[in-house]
Design a protein around this motif. Sequence first.
Motif, PDB file in Angstrom:
ATOM      1  N   GLU A  62     -11.931 -14.888 -11.439  1.00 53.39           N
ATOM      2  CA  GLU A  62     -11.533 -14.044 -12.355  1.00 53.39           C
ATOM      3  C   GLU A  62     -10.105 -15.512 -11.585  1.00 53.39           C
ATOM      4  O   GLU A  62      -9.183 -16.186 -12.209  1.00 53.39           O
ATOM      5  CB  GLU A  62     -11.194 -13.111 -11.956  1.00 53.39           C
ATOM      6  CG  GLU A  62     -11.640 -12.051 -13.482  1.00 53.39           C
ATOM      7  CD  GLU A  62     -11.616 -12.189 -14.235  1.00 53.39           C
ATOM      8  OE1 GLU A  62      -9.744 -12.080 -14.337  1.00 53.39           O
ATOM      9  OE2 GLU A  62     -11.894 -11.927 -14.972  1.00 53.39           O
ATOM     10  N   ALA A  63     -10.450 -15.757 -10.481  1.00 51.05           N
ATOM     11  CA  ALA A  63      -9.167 -16.492  -9.488  1.00 51.05           C
ATOM     12  C   ALA A  63      -9.497 -17.729 -10.096  1.00 51.05           C
ATOM     13  O   ALA A  63      -8.321 -18.797 -10.089  1.00 51.05           O
ATOM     14  CB  ALA A  63     -10.474 -17.051  -8.231  1.00 51.05           C
ATOM     15  N   VAL A  64     -10.562 -18.191 -10.743  1.00 50.91           N
ATOM     16  CA  VAL A  64     -10.767 -19.885 -10.742  1.00 50.91           C
ATOM     17  C   VAL A  64      -9.805 -20.083 -12.357  1.00 50.91           C
ATOM     18  O   VAL A  64      -9.224 -21.015 -12.108  1.00 50.91           O
ATOM     19  CB  VAL A  64     -12.237 -20.286 -11.506  1.00 50.91           C
ATOM     20  CG1 VAL A  64     -11.917 -21.448 -12.426  1.00 50.91           C
ATOM     21  CG2 VAL A  64     -13.121 -20.246 -10.426  1.00 50.91           C
ATOM     22  N   GLN A  65      -9.800 -18.656 -13.072  1.00 51.24           N
ATOM     23  CA  GLN A  65      -8.907 -19.045 -14.460  1.00 51.24           C
ATOM     24  C   GLN A  65      -7.672 -18.334 -14.223  1.00 51.24           C
ATOM     25  O   GLN A  65      -6.979 -18.449 -15.210  1.00 51.24           O
ATOM     26  CB  GLN A  65      -9.636 -17.869 -15.199  1.00 51.24           C
ATOM     27  CG  GLN A  65     -11.113 -17.762 -16.114  1.00 51.24           C
ATOM     28  CD  GLN A  65     -11.523 -17.142 -16.477  1.00 51.24           C
ATOM     29  OE1 GLN A  65     -11.606 -16.616 -17.981  1.00 51.24           O
ATOM     30  NE2 GLN A  65     -12.258 -16.181 -15.717  1.00 51.24           N
ATOM     31  N   ALA A  66      -7.378 -18.110 -12.604  1.00 54.96           N
ATOM     32  CA  ALA A  66      -6.100 -17.624 -12.293  1.00 54.96           C
ATOM     33  C   ALA A  66      -5.384 -18.546 -12.219  1.00 54.96           C
ATOM     34  O   ALA A  66      -4.075 -19.149 -11.657  1.00 54.96           O
ATOM     35  CB  ALA A  66      -5.559 -16.733 -11.709  1.00 54.96           C
ATOM     36  N   LEU A  93      -6.343 -26.735  -1.640  1.00 63.53           N
ATOM     37  CA  LEU A  93      -6.561 -26.067  -2.228  1.00 63.53           C
ATOM     38  C   LEU A  93      -6.902 -24.265  -1.644  1.00 63.53           C
ATOM     39  O   LEU A  93      -6.869 -23.066  -3.143  1.00 63.53           O
ATOM     40  CB  LEU A  93      -7.541 -26.149  -3.443  1.00 63.53           C
ATOM     41  CG  LEU A  93      -7.866 -27.056  -4.718  1.00 63.53           C
ATOM     42  CD1 LEU A  93      -8.614 -27.783  -5.076  1.00 63.53           C
ATOM     43  CD2 LEU A  93      -7.262 -26.791  -5.728  1.00 63.53           C
ATOM     44  N   PRO A  94      -7.651 -24.124  -0.407  1.00 66.71           N
ATOM     45  CA  PRO A  94      -7.930 -22.887  -0.405  1.00 66.71           C
ATOM     46  C   PRO A  94      -6.113 -21.819  -0.292  1.00 66.71           C
ATOM     47  O   PRO A  94      -6.351 -20.632  -0.271  1.00 66.71           O
ATOM     48  CB  PRO A  94      -7.935 -22.910   1.148  1.00 66.71           C
ATOM     49  CG  PRO A  94      -9.022 -24.385   0.824  1.00 66.71           C
ATOM     50  CD  PRO A  94      -8.352 -25.188   0.087  1.00 66.71           C
ATOM     51  N   GLU A  95      -5.385 -22.231   0.006  1.00 64.02           N
ATOM     52  CA  GLU A  95      -4.214 -21.607  -0.486  1.00 64.02           C
ATOM     53  C   GLU A  95      -3.731 -21.710  -2.089  1.00 64.02           C
ATOM     54  O   GLU A  95      -2.797 -20.533  -1.852  1.00 64.02           O
ATOM     55  CB  GLU A  95      -2.814 -23.107   0.555  1.00 64.02           C
ATOM     56  CG  GLU A  95      -3.044 -22.708   2.058  1.00 64.02           C
ATOM     57  CD  GLU A  95      -3.089 -21.278   2.700  1.00 64.02           C
ATOM     58  OE1 GLU A  95      -1.048 -20.299   2.072  1.00 64.02           O
ATOM     59  OE2 GLU A  95      -3.176 -20.774   3.136  1.00 64.02           O
ATOM     60  N   LEU A  96      -4.259 -22.795  -2.514  1.00 63.46           N
ATOM     61  CA  LEU A  96      -3.778 -22.509  -3.861  1.00 63.46           C
ATOM     62  C   LEU A  96      -4.705 -21.390  -5.253  1.00 63.46           C
ATOM     63  O   LEU A  96      -3.986 -20.787  -6.169  1.00 63.46           O
ATOM     64  CB  LEU A  96      -3.766 -23.664  -5.113  1.00 63.46           C
ATOM     65  CG  LEU A  96      -2.602 -24.482  -4.513  1.00 63.46           C
ATOM     66  CD1 LEU A  96      -2.435 -26.530  -4.922  1.00 63.46           C
ATOM     67  CD2 LEU A  96      -1.248 -24.108  -4.832  1.00 63.46           C
ATOM     68  N   SER A 101     -14.642 -19.338  -2.188  1.00 62.86           N
ATOM     69  CA  SER A 101     -15.650 -19.860  -3.039  1.00 62.86           C
ATOM     70  C   SER A 101     -14.680 -20.266  -4.719  1.00 62.86           C
ATOM     71  O   SER A 101     -15.897 -21.375  -5.291  1.00 62.86           O
ATOM     72  CB  SER A 101     -16.400 -18.715  -4.114  1.00 62.86           C
ATOM     73  OG  SER A 101     -16.922 -18.211  -2.654  1.00 62.86           O
ATOM     74  N   ALA A 102     -13.599 -19.983  -5.366  1.00 63.60           N
ATOM     75  CA  ALA A 102     -13.530 -20.953  -6.093  1.00 63.60           C
ATOM     76  C   ALA A 102     -12.832 -21.804  -6.258  1.00 63.60           C
ATOM     77  O   ALA A 102     -12.617 -22.683  -6.512  1.00 63.60           O
ATOM     78  CB  ALA A 102     -12.578 -19.373  -6.857  1.00 63.60           C
ATOM     79  N   ALA A 103     -12.411 -21.870  -4.783  1.00 68.37           N
ATOM     80  CA  ALA A 103     -11.177 -23.016  -4.421  1.00 68.37           C
ATOM     81  C   ALA A 103     -11.982 -24.151  -4.196  1.00 68.37           C
ATOM     82  O   ALA A 103     -11.766 -25.658  -4.908  1.00 68.37           O
ATOM     83  CB  ALA A 103     -10.386 -22.745  -2.939  1.00 68.37           C
ATOM     84  N   ALA A 104     -13.748 -23.996  -3.819  1.00 69.16           N
ATOM     85  CA  ALA A 104     -14.751 -24.476  -3.145  1.00 69.16           C
ATOM     86  C   ALA A 104     -15.015 -25.279  -5.068  1.00 69.16           C
ATOM     87  O   ALA A 104     -15.397 -26.412  -4.917  1.00 69.16           O
ATOM     88  CB  ALA A 104     -15.921 -24.335  -2.841  1.00 69.16           C
ATOM     89  N   SER A 276     -18.890 -23.463   0.396  1.00 70.49           N
ATOM     90  CA  SER A 276     -18.397 -22.504   0.270  1.00 70.49           C
ATOM     91  C   SER A 276     -16.812 -21.092   0.536  1.00 70.49           C
ATOM     92  O   SER A 276     -16.262 -20.764   0.231  1.00 70.49           O
ATOM     93  CB  SER A 276     -19.261 -21.110  -0.356  1.00 70.49           C
ATOM     94  OG  SER A 276     -18.824 -20.900  -1.782  1.00 70.49           O
ATOM     95  N   LYS A 277     -17.795 -20.794   1.984  1.00 68.66           N
ATOM     96  CA  LYS A 277     -17.114 -19.716   2.351  1.00 68.66           C
ATOM     97  C   LYS A 277     -15.805 -20.198   3.354  1.00 68.66           C
ATOM     98  O   LYS A 277     -14.623 -20.089   3.736  1.00 68.66           O
ATOM     99  CB  LYS A 277     -17.776 -19.520   3.781  1.00 68.66           C
ATOM    100  CG  LYS A 277     -18.011 -19.910   5.513  1.00 68.66           C
ATOM    101  CD  LYS A 277     -18.668 -18.970   6.210  1.00 68.66           C
ATOM    102  CE  LYS A 277     -18.598 -20.280   7.324  1.00 68.66           C
ATOM    103  NZ  LYS A 277     -19.037 -19.156   8.921  1.00 68.66           N
ATOM    104  N   CYS A 278     -15.459 -21.888   3.968  1.00 71.96           N
ATOM    105  CA  CYS A 278     -14.459 -22.438   3.839  1.00 71.96           C
ATOM    106  C   CYS A 278     -13.434 -23.215   2.899  1.00 71.96           C
ATOM    107  O   CYS A 278     -12.591 -23.238   3.131  1.00 71.96           O
ATOM    108  CB  CYS A 278     -14.672 -23.496   5.009  1.00 71.96           C
ATOM    109  SG  CYS A 278     -15.574 -22.687   6.352  1.00 71.96           S
ATOM    110  N   GLY A 279     -13.564 -22.694   1.412  1.00 70.50           N
ATOM    111  CA  GLY A 279     -13.452 -23.200   0.651  1.00 70.50           C
ATOM    112  C   GLY A 279     -12.698 -24.803  -0.312  1.00 70.50           C
ATOM    113  O   GLY A 279     -12.076 -25.285  -0.271  1.00 70.50           O
ATOM    114  N   GLY A 280     -13.843 -25.379   0.586  1.00 73.53           N
ATOM    115  CA  GLY A 280     -14.255 -26.335   0.198  1.00 73.53           C
ATOM    116  C   GLY A 280     -14.863 -27.647   0.714  1.00 73.53           C
ATOM    117  O   GLY A 280     -15.083 -27.045   1.779  1.00 73.53           O
TER     118      GLY A 280
END
Length: 390
Positions: A62-66, A93-96, A101-104, A276-280
């Motif tokens: 869902e987060a990727v699609q948002a 990206l972890p802020e956006l 995981s989605a950010a990564a 992944s846990k850190c956002g990329g």
Amino acid sequence: MISHVRLHTATVPMATAFDHATRSRRRSESVLVELRVGGVRGWGEGAPRGYVTGETLESTAEAVQACDLAALADRIDWRTFDSTVASVAALDLPELVDGPSAAAAVEIALLDAVCRRFDRPLADALRVLGAPARLHRTGPASVSLVIHLSRDVASTLDDLGPRALAKLRHVKIKVADPADAARRLSAARDRLPAGTRVSLDVNGSWSPAEAERVGGELTGVAWVEEPLAPRSWPELARLRQRTGLPVMLDESCTGPADLHTAVDTGAADHINVRLSKCGGLFAAARLAARADELGVGCQLGVHVAEVGPLWAAGRALATEWGLWQTVEAGRGDEWFPDRLTRPAFSVDRVRHRVMPLAGPGIGIEPTEALLRHTRCLATWRPDSGWRRNR
Ligand SMILES: [Mg+2]
């Protein structure tokens, strides 16, 4: 410049289950993002783990699609390799994107496509980050042997043979029952050269009282990873003070806010950095660089059952930077008997090391064997945005 994106889930059955104190894993649970920049395709992966970040496969999809990819693409300066990578780094990206995981997944896909477009390896993107020169050190990375909960420590080490045993630099042992921890540690210590370090990973399963009681018996342990319930800051600080036990935070530390709290409260000696846990890639690299500045050591870890882009991107960080106390490679070749990537996952298990992957991009591509276990959930195009598949 982003012309086409597809969002997939990848659930690949594992040949053997992987156990730790609170979970047993039997299949991969990854989100894959397939993204084209100027017609060149890149792949990214996120590995949501509820017990680490509260994310699920569904919430990550869902987060990727948002994610508003048109707005994101507008903020990238596509002119040169350096300008593109620098503006991707500046996106934070972890802020956006809602969930690390989605950010990564989005970030790694974007970087893979950009690097391939300019025919550059992912390591070159890391250089654009402008980390201090002392952190850079290209070459093979020494990796830990991880002994999971259901495996006997003595027989696992005895099975290695003398040559592989002598080359081991770090052994990480999963433990649960506190009464068992000292026994598992000494089974390892008895068999390993004095210079080989041993850490224990508790996955948050001990009470403060149990940890203090056991702490005094853990002679010769390099550190204990996540001994208490995540983010028990005062209890972690007390444990360190009373037992002198070095503590590594994993579930407790997913970003800079946790790192700073840990430092301010005296709760940690080390952190486990996982993409992944850190956002990329960039978020993980920045967290490690910040920890290094603050005098906190870093392990570069993996999530069990990463299927491709995550371990490949992690390998760039492992082999490009030299600040790691130790590096985990995972056991993708044993967990997944079918080759999921081209080239295939590989670790030198005699010398316990991994080599840098040759580019371009992340250096690997999914095989049919991986794609067979994927499901395409949604497609994005610049003119129509995200469309869910039925
Ligand atoms: Mg851990």
